[in-house]
Design a protein around this motif. Structure first.
Motif, mmCIF file in Angstrom:
data_model
loop_
_atom_site.group_PDB
_atom_site.id
_atom_site.type_symbol
_atom_site.label_atom_id
_atom_site.label_comp_id
_atom_site.label_asym_id
_atom_site.label_seq_id
_atom_site.Cartn_x
_atom_site.Cartn_y
_atom_site.Cartn_z
ATOM 1 N N MET A 84 -3.893 3.608 48.817
ATOM 2 C CA MET A 84 -3.026 4.643 48.229
ATOM 3 C C MET A 84 -2.984 5.854 49.167
ATOM 4 S SD MET A 84 -3.239 6.239 44.387
ATOM 5 C CE MET A 84 -4.729 7.208 44.617
ATOM 6 N N ILE A 85 -1.785 6.374 49.354
ATOM 7 C CA ILE A 85 -1.646 7.566 50.197
ATOM 8 C C ILE A 85 -1.655 8.796 49.299
ATOM 9 C CG2 ILE A 85 -0.276 8.693 52.000
ATOM 10 C CD1 ILE A 85 1.272 6.054 52.296
ATOM 11 N N LEU A 86 -2.383 9.840 49.729
ATOM 12 C CA LEU A 86 -2.425 11.071 48.941
ATOM 13 C C LEU A 86 -1.640 12.163 49.670
ATOM 14 C CD1 LEU A 86 -5.591 12.360 47.179
ATOM 15 C CD2 LEU A 86 -4.008 13.929 48.262
ATOM 16 N N PHE A 87 -0.661 12.729 48.978
ATOM 17 C CA PHE A 87 0.110 13.838 49.547
ATOM 18 C C PHE A 87 -0.169 15.102 48.750
ATOM 19 C CE2 PHE A 87 2.825 10.243 50.833
ATOM 20 C CZ PHE A 87 3.014 10.530 52.176
ATOM 21 N N LYS A 88 -0.341 16.206 49.471
ATOM 22 C CA LYS A 88 -0.492 17.489 48.782
ATOM 23 C C LYS A 88 0.720 18.381 48.999
ATOM 24 C CE LYS A 88 -5.456 17.651 48.299
ATOM 25 N NZ LYS A 88 -6.687 18.380 48.454
ATOM 26 N N LYS A 89 1.489 18.065 50.031
ATOM 27 C CA LYS A 89 2.656 18.903 50.377
ATOM 28 C C LYS A 89 3.951 18.180 50.022
ATOM 29 C CE LYS A 89 0.369 22.234 52.419
ATOM 30 N NZ LYS A 89 0.047 23.270 51.463
ATOM 31 N N ALA A 90 4.829 18.917 49.365
ATOM 32 C CA ALA A 90 6.110 18.349 48.937
ATOM 33 C C ALA A 90 6.927 17.818 50.123
ATOM 34 C CB ALA A 90 6.914 19.412 48.189
ATOM 35 N N THR A 91 6.938 18.572 51.225
ATOM 36 C CA THR A 91 7.776 18.164 52.369
ATOM 37 C C THR A 91 7.265 16.848 52.967
ATOM 38 O OG1 THR A 91 6.458 19.685 53.677
ATOM 39 C CG2 THR A 91 8.670 20.420 53.101
ATOM 40 N N ASP A 92 5.947 16.675 53.012
ATOM 41 C CA ASP A 92 5.380 15.425 53.559
ATOM 42 C C ASP A 92 5.759 14.242 52.675
ATOM 43 O OD1 ASP A 92 4.235 16.946 55.480
ATOM 44 O OD2 ASP A 92 2.230 16.992 54.565
ATOM 45 N N LEU A 93 5.627 14.435 51.358
ATOM 46 C CA LEU A 93 5.970 13.359 50.425
ATOM 47 C C LEU A 93 7.460 13.040 50.540
ATOM 48 C CD1 LEU A 93 5.471 11.414 48.071
ATOM 49 C CD2 LEU A 93 5.733 13.329 46.500
ATOM 50 N N ARG A 94 8.277 14.066 50.613
ATOM 51 C CA ARG A 94 9.744 13.888 50.689
ATOM 52 C C ARG A 94 10.109 13.015 51.902
ATOM 53 N NH1 ARG A 94 12.580 12.359 47.962
ATOM 54 N NH2 ARG A 94 14.049 11.605 49.418
ATOM 55 N N LYS A 95 9.495 13.313 53.041
ATOM 56 C CA LYS A 95 9.783 12.541 54.266
ATOM 57 C C LYS A 95 9.420 11.079 54.076
ATOM 58 C CE LYS A 95 8.922 15.895 57.743
ATOM 59 N NZ LYS A 95 7.754 16.412 58.428
ATOM 60 N N TRP A 96 8.249 10.865 53.477
ATOM 61 C CA TRP A 96 7.741 9.504 53.267
ATOM 62 C C TRP A 96 8.681 8.734 52.335
ATOM 63 C CZ3 TRP A 96 6.027 6.205 49.438
ATOM 64 C CH2 TRP A 96 5.281 5.102 49.870
ATOM 65 N N VAL A 97 9.096 9.389 51.251
ATOM 66 C CA VAL A 97 9.981 8.717 50.282
ATOM 67 C C VAL A 97 11.325 8.400 50.930
ATOM 68 C CG1 VAL A 97 11.139 8.874 48.037
ATOM 69 C CG2 VAL A 97 8.861 9.819 48.305
ATOM 70 N N ASP A 98 11.828 9.332 51.739
ATOM 71 C CA ASP A 98 13.103 9.105 52.436
ATOM 72 C C ASP A 98 13.057 7.814 53.248
ATOM 73 O OD1 ASP A 98 15.146 10.779 51.915
ATOM 74 O OD2 ASP A 98 14.517 12.349 53.340
ATOM 75 N N ALA A 99 11.956 7.644 53.979
ATOM 76 C CA ALA A 99 11.800 6.446 54.817
ATOM 77 C C ALA A 99 11.775 5.190 53.948
ATOM 78 C CB ALA A 99 10.526 6.557 55.648
ATOM 79 N N GLN A 100 11.109 5.266 52.807
ATOM 80 C CA GLN A 100 11.054 4.110 51.902
ATOM 81 C C GLN A 100 12.440 3.792 51.343
ATOM 82 O OE1 GLN A 100 8.374 2.144 51.267
ATOM 83 N NE2 GLN A 100 7.333 3.371 52.828
ATOM 84 N N SER A 101 13.173 4.820 50.944
ATOM 85 C CA SER A 101 14.515 4.604 50.389
ATOM 86 C C SER A 101 15.429 3.987 51.439
ATOM 87 C CB SER A 101 15.117 5.919 49.893
ATOM 88 O OG SER A 101 14.335 6.414 48.845
ATOM 89 N N LYS A 102 15.283 4.444 52.697
ATOM 90 C CA LYS A 102 16.119 3.892 53.775
ATOM 91 C C LYS A 102 15.861 2.404 53.968
ATOM 92 C CE LYS A 102 17.398 7.963 56.312
ATOM 93 N NZ LYS A 102 16.459 9.048 56.659
ATOM 94 N N LYS A 103 14.620 1.977 53.666
ATOM 95 C CA LYS A 103 14.292 0.541 53.773
ATOM 96 C C LYS A 103 14.842 -0.233 52.587
ATOM 97 C CE LYS A 103 9.787 1.247 55.885
ATOM 98 N NZ LYS A 103 8.365 1.177 55.566
ATOM 99 N N GLY A 104 15.418 0.467 51.606
ATOM 100 C CA GLY A 104 15.973 -0.199 50.430
ATOM 101 C C GLY A 104 14.954 -0.388 49.317
ATOM 102 N N ASN A 105 13.797 0.247 49.435
ATOM 103 C CA ASN A 105 12.777 0.114 48.387
ATOM 104 C C ASN A 105 13.097 1.010 47.181
ATOM 105 O OD1 ASN A 105 11.315 -1.695 49.873
ATOM 106 N ND2 ASN A 105 10.018 -0.122 50.825
#
Ligand code: AMP
Length: 283
Positions: free
Chosen positions: A1-22
């Motif tokens: 499990m990845i732990l994020f404390k910063k909104a911007t870091d989480l946002r970047k990570w989610v963007d990459a996942q969405s781009k993969k179609g997840n």
């Protein structure tokens, strides 16, 4: 499990996942996790490629300072439970991260009737606080699927309304999961940790009252059932905020039974200092 404390870091990570179609599932919580929370993670993981949970004890939704100060915090155990459940990401923000411009107290969300009754009436400002935090979390996570527990029936309605108010009803699907209960019927809740052994046993009366209402639905007058239930709770030593029987879709109170109308019974009561809520669909 990845732990994020910063909104911007989480946002970047989610963007990459969405781009993969997840597809992205989101389970917001205030921590002190129990099997009820984990059932939401399970439902989310079954239906999505990525499951994100958040733990944030939101100060703006507590109308009672003591309740906020005494809210249980068990972060290490929470992390273990989320990891064991296969949650992919935990977002663990600070107050500053959620409210970077400080907490603005003015009412902002036009919730209408739903905010004036039951929890809204007994906990003034509570749902505005819920909307503030959920709005911010949804902006950060931008999930496809949001998972909520029926345990907080009125909150599910408020958050569904919020999703409409922020015009996300076509992008975020709200999924409502059943209430997980202890063996004696008590709804699992983080606040149960604050009950001592005797209080914990007595608190199961709430479930027995809801079952009583369900058994007597259509057989006795609504008013008599409500009165009887109130007495049962008081005899067990609880201080009742409300016992309500309402139409399930909009929560307007029911005064006479109508077989065609879906109804829900809702209870809020204090066991000494601890406020407990629960509900049950009746038909
Ligand atoms: P909380 O941490 O109390 O804010 O709850 C986080 C989410 O878990 C909310 O959507 C709750 O409705 C849900 N939840 C809390 N208790 C239960 C339970 N006993 N069964 C299922 N879901 C629950």
């Amino acid at each position: 499990m990845i732990l994020f404390k910063k909104a911007t870091d989480l946002r970047k990570w989610v963007d990459a996942q969405s781009k993969k179609g997840n597809s992205i599932a989101f389970v917001p919580t205030m921590g002190a996790l129990h099997a009820g929370h984990i059932s939401l993670i399970d439902a989310a993981s079954k239906e999505n490629q990525v499951t994100i949970s958040s733990i944030f004890v939101n100060p703006t939704q507590f109308n009672d300072l003591k309740d906020f100060e005494k809210y249980p915090i068990t972060i290490e155990k929470d992390i273990e439970m989320l990891e064991a459940a296969g949650c992919n990401v935990l977002f663990l923000p600070s107050v500053k991260e959620i409210y970077p411009e400080g907490i603005k107290p003015e009412m902002q969300y036009e919730l209408g009737y739903i905010e004036t009754i039951l929890e809204g009436k007994f906990r003034p400002g509570h749902f505005q606080g819920v909307c503030m935090v959920v709005h911010r979390l949804l902006d950060i996570v931008q999930p496809d699927n949001l998972y909520l527990g029926q345990k907080d029936y009125q909150q599910c309605m408020v958050i569904s309304k919020l999703v409409e108010l922020i015009n996300q009803q076509d992008t975020i699907k709200v999924n409502i999961c059943p209430t997980l209960r202890e063996k004696d019927g008590l709804a699992m809740s983080s606040r149960n940790m604050r009950l001592n052994e005797d209080e914990r046993k007595l608190a199961a009366i709430i479930y027995r009252c809801l079952s009583y209402i369900k058994e007597h639905t259509g057989k006795q007058s609504v008013n008599d059932i409500k009165k009887q239930t109130q007495s049962m709770l008081e005899e067990a030593g609880l201080r009742v905020d409300y016992v309500e029987i309402a139409e399930a879709k909009h929560l307007s109170p029911i005064t006479t039974w109508d077989e065609k109308e879906k109804a829900v019974a809702l209870i809020a009561a204090f066991m000494n200092e601890v406020r407990l809520i629960d509900n049950m669909l009746l038909n």
